[in-house]
Design an enzyme around this catalytic site. Sequence first.
Site, mmCIF file in Angstrom:
data_model
loop_
_atom_site.group_PDB
_atom_site.id
_atom_site.type_symbol
_atom_site.label_atom_id
_atom_site.label_comp_id
_atom_site.label_asym_id
_atom_site.label_seq_id
_atom_site.Cartn_x
_atom_site.Cartn_y
_atom_site.Cartn_z
ATOM 1 N N SER A 9 2.371 10.903 4.229
ATOM 2 C CA SER A 9 2.878 10.448 3.202
ATOM 3 C C SER A 9 3.607 11.437 2.244
ATOM 4 C CB SER A 9 2.037 9.350 2.331
ATOM 5 O OG SER A 9 2.620 9.081 1.006
ATOM 6 N N HIS A 34 6.102 9.361 6.544
ATOM 7 C CA HIS A 34 5.747 8.090 5.631
ATOM 8 C C HIS A 34 6.678 8.241 4.269
ATOM 9 C CE1 HIS A 34 3.831 4.179 5.128
ATOM 10 N NE2 HIS A 34 3.778 4.717 3.748
ATOM 11 N N ASP A 36 6.847 6.342 0.746
ATOM 12 C CA ASP A 36 6.604 5.544 -0.350
ATOM 13 C C ASP A 36 7.634 5.209 -1.298
ATOM 14 O OD1 ASP A 36 3.785 4.684 0.737
ATOM 15 O OD2 ASP A 36 3.367 6.647 0.365
ATOM 16 N N MET A 38 8.350 3.334 -4.443
ATOM 17 C CA MET A 38 7.854 2.299 -5.663
ATOM 18 C C MET A 38 8.949 2.061 -6.676
ATOM 19 S SD MET A 38 4.098 4.135 -5.845
ATOM 20 C CE MET A 38 3.186 4.534 -4.264
ATOM 21 N N HIS A 67 8.259 2.675 3.267
ATOM 22 C CA HIS A 67 7.466 1.444 2.985
ATOM 23 C C HIS A 67 7.964 1.117 1.593
ATOM 24 C CE1 HIS A 67 2.874 0.273 1.302
ATOM 25 N NE2 HIS A 67 3.869 -0.568 1.394
ATOM 26 N N MET A 69 7.835 -0.698 -1.542
ATOM 27 C CA MET A 69 6.928 -1.572 -2.481
ATOM 28 C C MET A 69 7.923 -1.753 -3.890
ATOM 29 S SD MET A 69 3.550 0.732 -2.250
ATOM 30 C CE MET A 69 4.397 2.314 -1.563
ATOM 31 N N MET A 138 -2.862 -1.809 4.227
ATOM 32 C CA MET A 138 -3.298 -1.146 3.045
ATOM 33 C C MET A 138 -4.906 -1.037 2.893
ATOM 34 S SD MET A 138 -0.497 -0.027 1.964
ATOM 35 C CE MET A 138 -1.131 0.843 0.542
ATOM 36 N N ASP A 176 -3.172 2.752 5.894
ATOM 37 C CA ASP A 176 -2.585 3.846 4.614
ATOM 38 C C ASP A 176 -3.447 3.365 3.472
ATOM 39 O OD1 ASP A 176 -1.182 5.024 2.785
ATOM 40 O OD2 ASP A 176 0.411 3.610 2.653
#
Length: 219
Positions: A9, A34, A36, A38, A67, A69, A138, A176
Amino acid sequence: MPSPLICPSILASDFARLGEEVAALETAGADWVHVDVMDGHFVPNITIGPDVVKALRPHTKLPFDVHLMVAPVDPWLEAYRDAGADYLTVHPESGPHLHRTLGRIRQLGLKAGVVLNPGTSLSVLEEVIDLVDLVLLMSVNPGFGGQSFIPSTLKKIERARALLDAAGSRAHLQVDGGVTAANAGACVAAGADALVAGTAVFRGGPPAYADNIRALKTA
């Protein structure tokens, strides 16, 4: 037992050197990158937008596992596809129609994934299992890096693996949150075949990445 895919990540990387970081991950033996994403709304943090993903794309040939979010998630699917994502994973809570969202991701030519938070039931997966290429469990509550692994996740991995196997699904089962060499082996033994790791990979800087990835693969 096959070695798991290691998906570092970049949330834990040096943001001032992101291009160099993803290139170093490929050299060190990572399998996926990966990312992330957000939005400060769905989770209490703000990270990486599509323009950053697009800027990183030329620095590695590794698949980008993005991913999302963010909520609502649907308006962002095409932007991350255009930026170079290979996988898009979404939370059931981030849009009103999970089935339609996963179908749209596939329609865009990408691999589709569903993310289940610690408090999200596996029953959600049962309803969309034919549309997923990746299931992400998660093992922390999303929003911040550096959290500790929630031990009860191991039982959830076992149940998710049984569900996928019973359905004949070839989807990857990814974990994760707080993944380290100390618990990676237990995750794989429970049925995971892909591990997201931040601090456990990036600790020690680029000279340590290969050893850190190897430790996770062989745990």
